[in-house]
Design a protein around this motif. Structure first.
Motif, PDB file in Angstrom:
ATOM      1  N   VAL A 161      91.353  43.624  59.483  1.00  0.00           N
ATOM      2  CA  VAL A 161      90.736  44.710  60.250  1.00  0.00           C
ATOM      3  C   VAL A 161      89.315  44.970  59.756  1.00  0.00           C
ATOM      4  N   VAL A 162      89.136  44.990  58.418  1.00  0.00           N
ATOM      5  CA  VAL A 162      87.809  45.247  57.855  1.00  0.00           C
ATOM      6  C   VAL A 162      86.830  44.126  58.216  1.00  0.00           C
ATOM      7  N   VAL A 163      87.280  42.879  58.104  1.00  0.00           N
ATOM      8  CA  VAL A 163      86.409  41.751  58.444  1.00  0.00           C
ATOM      9  C   VAL A 163      86.006  41.808  59.918  1.00  0.00           C
ATOM     10  N   ALA A 164      86.967  42.095  60.797  1.00  0.00           N
ATOM     11  CA  ALA A 164      86.647  42.220  62.229  1.00  0.00           C
ATOM     12  C   ALA A 164      85.648  43.342  62.463  1.00  0.00           C
ATOM     13  N   GLY A 165      85.860  44.473  61.752  1.00  0.00           N
ATOM     14  CA  GLY A 165      84.925  45.587  61.889  1.00  0.00           C
ATOM     15  C   GLY A 165      83.527  45.225  61.420  1.00  0.00           C
ATOM     16  N   LEU A 166      83.441  44.488  60.313  1.00  0.00           N
ATOM     17  CA  LEU A 166      82.129  44.061  59.820  1.00  0.00           C
ATOM     18  C   LEU A 166      81.428  43.148  60.818  1.00  0.00           C
ATOM     19  N   LEU A 167      82.203  42.245  61.441  1.00  0.00           N
ATOM     20  CA  LEU A 167      81.600  41.324  62.406  1.00  0.00           C
ATOM     21  C   LEU A 167      81.041  42.071  63.604  1.00  0.00           C
ATOM     22  N   VAL A 168      81.814  43.028  64.123  1.00  0.00           N
ATOM     23  CA  VAL A 168      81.366  43.794  65.295  1.00  0.00           C
ATOM     24  C   VAL A 168      80.182  44.680  64.933  1.00  0.00           C
ATOM     25  N   LEU A 169      80.320  45.440  63.842  1.00  0.00           N
ATOM     26  CA  LEU A 169      79.245  46.349  63.432  1.00  0.00           C
ATOM     27  C   LEU A 169      77.984  45.587  63.065  1.00  0.00           C
ATOM     28  N   GLY A 170      78.156  44.447  62.391  1.00  0.00           N
ATOM     29  CA  GLY A 170      76.991  43.679  61.991  1.00  0.00           C
ATOM     30  C   GLY A 170      76.190  43.149  63.157  1.00  0.00           C
ATOM     31  N   ARG A 171      76.871  42.648  64.173  1.00  0.00           N
ATOM     32  CA  ARG A 171      76.159  42.100  65.340  1.00  0.00           C
ATOM     33  C   ARG A 171      75.406  43.186  66.098  1.00  0.00           C
ATOM     34  N   VAL A 172      75.913  44.408  66.051  1.00  0.00           N
ATOM     35  CA  VAL A 172      75.270  45.502  66.783  1.00  0.00           C
ATOM     36  C   VAL A 172      74.174  46.166  65.960  1.00  0.00           C
ATOM     37  N   ALA A 173      74.483  46.436  64.682  1.00  0.00           N
ATOM     38  CA  ALA A 173      73.596  47.274  63.876  1.00  0.00           C
ATOM     39  C   ALA A 173      72.521  46.495  63.120  1.00  0.00           C
ATOM     40  N   LEU A 174      72.830  45.281  62.641  1.00  0.00           N
ATOM     41  CA  LEU A 174      71.885  44.579  61.768  1.00  0.00           C
ATOM     42  C   LEU A 174      70.551  44.261  62.442  1.00  0.00           C
ATOM     43  N   PRO A 175      70.536  43.731  63.671  1.00  0.00           N
ATOM     44  CA  PRO A 175      69.222  43.479  64.294  1.00  0.00           C
ATOM     45  C   PRO A 175      68.360  44.732  64.384  1.00  0.00           C
ATOM     46  N   ARG A 176      68.983  45.865  64.697  1.00  0.00           N
ATOM     47  CA  ARG A 176      68.219  47.117  64.798  1.00  0.00           C
ATOM     48  C   ARG A 176      67.742  47.582  63.426  1.00  0.00           C
ATOM     49  N   LEU A 177      68.619  47.449  62.416  1.00  0.00           N
ATOM     50  CA  LEU A 177      68.249  47.878  61.074  1.00  0.00           C
ATOM     51  C   LEU A 177      67.052  47.090  60.557  1.00  0.00           C
ATOM     52  N   PHE A 178      67.094  45.771  60.683  1.00  0.00           N
ATOM     53  CA  PHE A 178      66.006  44.952  60.153  1.00  0.00           C
ATOM     54  C   PHE A 178      64.766  45.017  61.047  1.00  0.00           C
ATOM     55  N   ALA A 179      64.948  45.255  62.319  1.00  0.00           N
ATOM     56  CA  ALA A 179      63.781  45.451  63.185  1.00  0.00           C
ATOM     57  C   ALA A 179      63.014  46.701  62.765  1.00  0.00           C
ATOM     58  N   GLN A 180      63.758  47.770  62.456  1.00  0.00           N
ATOM     59  CA  GLN A 180      63.119  48.997  61.996  1.00  0.00           C
ATOM     60  C   GLN A 180      62.421  48.782  60.661  1.00  0.00           C
ATOM     61  N   ALA A 181      63.081  48.043  59.748  1.00  0.00           N
ATOM     62  CA  ALA A 181      62.462  47.754  58.453  1.00  0.00           C
ATOM     63  C   ALA A 181      61.209  46.898  58.624  1.00  0.00           C
ATOM     64  N   ALA A 182      61.245  45.954  59.569  1.00  0.00           N
ATOM     65  CA  ALA A 182      60.089  45.080  59.799  1.00  0.00           C
ATOM     66  C   ALA A 182      58.910  45.868  60.368  1.00  0.00           C
ATOM     67  N   ARG A 183      59.196  46.873  61.200  1.00  0.00           N
ATOM     68  CA  ARG A 183      58.107  47.662  61.793  1.00  0.00           C
ATOM     69  C   ARG A 183      57.318  48.429  60.735  1.00  0.00           C
ATOM     70  N   THR A 184      57.973  48.828  59.674  1.00  0.00           N
ATOM     71  CA  THR A 184      57.282  49.578  58.624  1.00  0.00           C
ATOM     72  C   THR A 184      56.362  48.699  57.796  1.00  0.00           C
ATOM     73  N   LYS A 185      56.601  47.351  57.851  1.00  0.00           N
ATOM     74  CA  LYS A 185      55.822  46.388  57.072  1.00  0.00           C
ATOM     75  C   LYS A 185      55.873  46.703  55.580  1.00  0.00           C
ATOM     76  N   SER A 186      57.013  47.220  55.149  1.00  0.00           N
ATOM     77  CA  SER A 186      57.201  47.596  53.755  1.00  0.00           C
ATOM     78  C   SER A 186      58.199  46.640  53.110  1.00  0.00           C
ATOM     79  N   PRO A 187      57.787  45.792  52.170  1.00  0.00           N
ATOM     80  CA  PRO A 187      58.732  44.891  51.491  1.00  0.00           C
ATOM     81  C   PRO A 187      59.839  45.660  50.764  1.00  0.00           C
TER      82      PRO A 187
END
Length: 585
Positions: free
Chosen positions: A202-228
């Motif tokens: 259940v946890v692995v399935a949840g990580l797969l679903v949450l990761g596909r939805v949330a990770l692109p947005r999370l890293f896109a926001q981090a990339a916009r700040t241009k802060s390493p």
């Protein structure tokens, strides 16, 4: 103002950082893996080395590890980061393609070696439950040491990765099984295992679903700040969060780390994450290797030298033979089977975990556990030596094809991939007297290509030193022909960063992949499916009776449509050509 360092933690940190600053450049200078250096440092500064003299010479406190157990969380974190970076190098598609190796070869290797060792130990007087625990523990191989040596792209690396992935998955059921076999177990151990497996699913399935939805947005926001710093924080948040999630339900935290890496590998930010995490992985892995060295008691080894060395030799030889034979049965080349078998022969860092679990379950005596812990530590220490021995034996069994010396140092086109497409490109370059060299990590393809007269060499194009040896600095162009979209995109990004003016022509799977390659820095990206589809359409329309003129006009119109789509998707300032222009006479 003088500052006195009384904190043991600060003192230990200085020792570790000093060791890293000493080991890495010195061993790199002599082309020796730093693995050996970190383990030797662990032996020297550990409780069985200089640490044993601290009471006699208090000043040694500043160059020894005062609390070895306090380093264990950092060592575990090093393994977590290692599995995370391995996940970044993979993709779900590649992992799915390896499923037969992982659950076929990996399962057979662990079960056959573990069962065989258990039978031998049982015959030598070990009670059967303890023999099973010892057999499975010794059957494991070191993910933390083997994969940095072998990589994941070469035939040896792919075979090792498949077996190590299965071992990492199997570690949790093994530990639960040992608990269920304990004399004090109340019969609920198997029930706990079932609960852990379904909760883990259940946890692995949840990580797969949450990761596909949330990770692109999370890293896109981090990339916009241009802060390493923010990008690093987001990366650590993902890997630690995923590891804690799997650990919370009883699975190994490295499973969560691997999943986190796989999820980020599917995003366009994987290259930046991989680059920013590399220094931390190396340092944390160094801490783990230092803890391995600190567990080696040279006095105990000397007192039991004969029996320990015999045990080490028997385990290494048996594991190497079984692994090599299994690989041959699976169709691997003799050289690949020999090198992989020898590389995978030593026990693992997780062997120490299984030994501790078997000891706490009272399946083995403390003295027995200590004996095999020393055997494991010695095996880990000599793994880099085994890797070198394996390469030498592999070359003697089946010499790897090499380029002629006179071809070195000349400007030539570099073709990455020696398959069907790469060979056709090589033929065209040969027709027009353009020098080239093809590189591929599949030794079978290279041998076949060289027998047919192609100029090809074995190597991993992802490694900077391999490309440097081929003359990437003076190459007129690089052509990527492999049918691995994720790997192709990563190589384009890496090559473009290192060589801003280098013409890079890449094979694309479709127009979407072509746009991704253009964004990564490709000079030209050629979608293979597009032109063949248009030619098929032209042939069928003409056969159906449609006039040739309107058919050709519609083909040109459709091709222009795709050209503009690639331009928009890749944000280009020009419209790319999807086929070469024919010079009119």
């Amino acid at each position: 103002m003088a500052v006195e360092f009384e904190s043991e933690m600060l003192s230990d940190a200085l020792v570790i950082l000093g060791a890293a600053g000493l080991v890495i450049p010195v061993f790199t200078r002599f082309r020796i893996t730093p693995v050996i250096g970190f383990i030797l440092i662990g032996i020297a500064v550990g409780p069985f080395g200089l640490g044993d003299w601290v009471f006699r010479y208090p000043w040694l406190t500043h160059i020894t590890i005062s609390d070895p157990e306090a380093l264990e969380p950092f060592a575990e974190f090093g393994i977590i980061l290692l599995l995370f970076t391995i996940g970044l190098e993979l993709s779900f598609k590649r992992l799915w393609q390896m499923r037969k190796l992982v659950f076929g070869l990996g399962a057979m290797e662990l079960l056959i070696i573990g069962t065989s060792l258990a039978v031998v130990l049982s015959m030598m007087g070990q009670y059967w439950t303890g023999a099973i625990g010892l057999g499975l523990a010794l059957a494991l191989s070191s993910t933390a040491i083997v994969l940095p040596i072998s990589g994941t792209q070469s035939p040896v690396g792919r075979a090792a990765l498949s077996m190590l992935l299965f071992e990492d998955i199997a570690i949790v059921p093994i530990i639960f099984m040992l608990g269920a076999m304990a004399p004090s177990a109340q019969g609920d151990g198997w029930g706990n295992l079932v609960d852990t497996l379904w909760l883990g699913g259940v946890v692995v399935a949840g990580l797969l679903v949450l990761g596909r939805v949330a990770l692109p947005r999370l890293f896109a926001q981090a990339a916009r700040t241009k802060s390493p710093e923010l990008f690093l924080a987001a990366s650590l948040l993902v890997v630690i969060g995923a590891s804690l999630a799997t650990a919370a339900v009883g699975l190994s935290p490295i499973v969560g780390a691997l999943i986190a890496g796989l999820l980020i590998a599917e995003t366009e930010y994987h290259g930046e994450v991989e680059a920013i995490m590399e220094p931390f992985k190396g340092l944390a892995l160094g801490v783990f290797l230092i803890t391995v060295g600190m567990s080696i008691d040279l006095a105990t080894i000397w007192d039991n030298f004969g029996s320990i060395m015999l045990a080490v030799a028997l385990v290494l030889v048996f594991k190497a033979l079984v692994t090599g034979l299994l690989l041959r049965m699976m169709g691997a080349r003799r050289s690949t089977a020999a090198e992989t078998g020898i590389l995978m022969a030593s026990p693992s860092e997780t062997t120490l975990i299984v030994l501790a679990a078997a000891g706490s379950a009272l399946l083995i005596q403390p003295g027995t556990a200590q004996f095999w812990q020393i055997v494991t530590a010695i095996g880990l220490t000599i793994t880099p030596v085994l890797a070198r021995v394996g390469r030498v034996i592999a070359r003697r069994i089946e010499p790897a094809p090499q380029l002629d010396e006179e071809d070195r140092g000349k400007p030539r086109v570099i073709i990455i991939g020696a398959g069907r497409v790469g060979r056709l490109v090589a033929q065209m370059l040969d027709i027009h007297d353009k020098p080239y060299v093809a590189i591929d990590s599949d030794a079978d393809l290279i041998e076949s290509a060289r027998r047919k007269g192609y100029k090809a060499t074995f190597g991993d194009a992802a490694r900077t030193d391999s490309m440097t040896k081929l003359g990437i600095d003076i190459a007129p162009a690089v052509i990527l022909t492999m049918d691995e979209p994720v790997l192709a995109q990563r190589l384009v990004t890496k090559l473009r960063k290192a060589h801003p003016d280098l013409p890079i022509i890449a094979r694309a799977r479709d127009t979407t992949h072509a746009a991704e390659l253009y964004r990564s820095g490709a000079s030209h990206a050629v979608p293979e499916t597009l032109e063949s589809s248009l030619q098929l359409s032209e042939a069928v329309l003409v056969d159906l009776g449609v006039a040739v003129g309107p058919v050709i006009a519609s083909i040109h119109e459709k091709r222009d449509e795709f050209r503009h789509r690639i331009k928009d998707d890749a944000a280009l300032d020009h419209t790319p050509q999807l086929r070469t222009r024919t010079v009119k006479s």
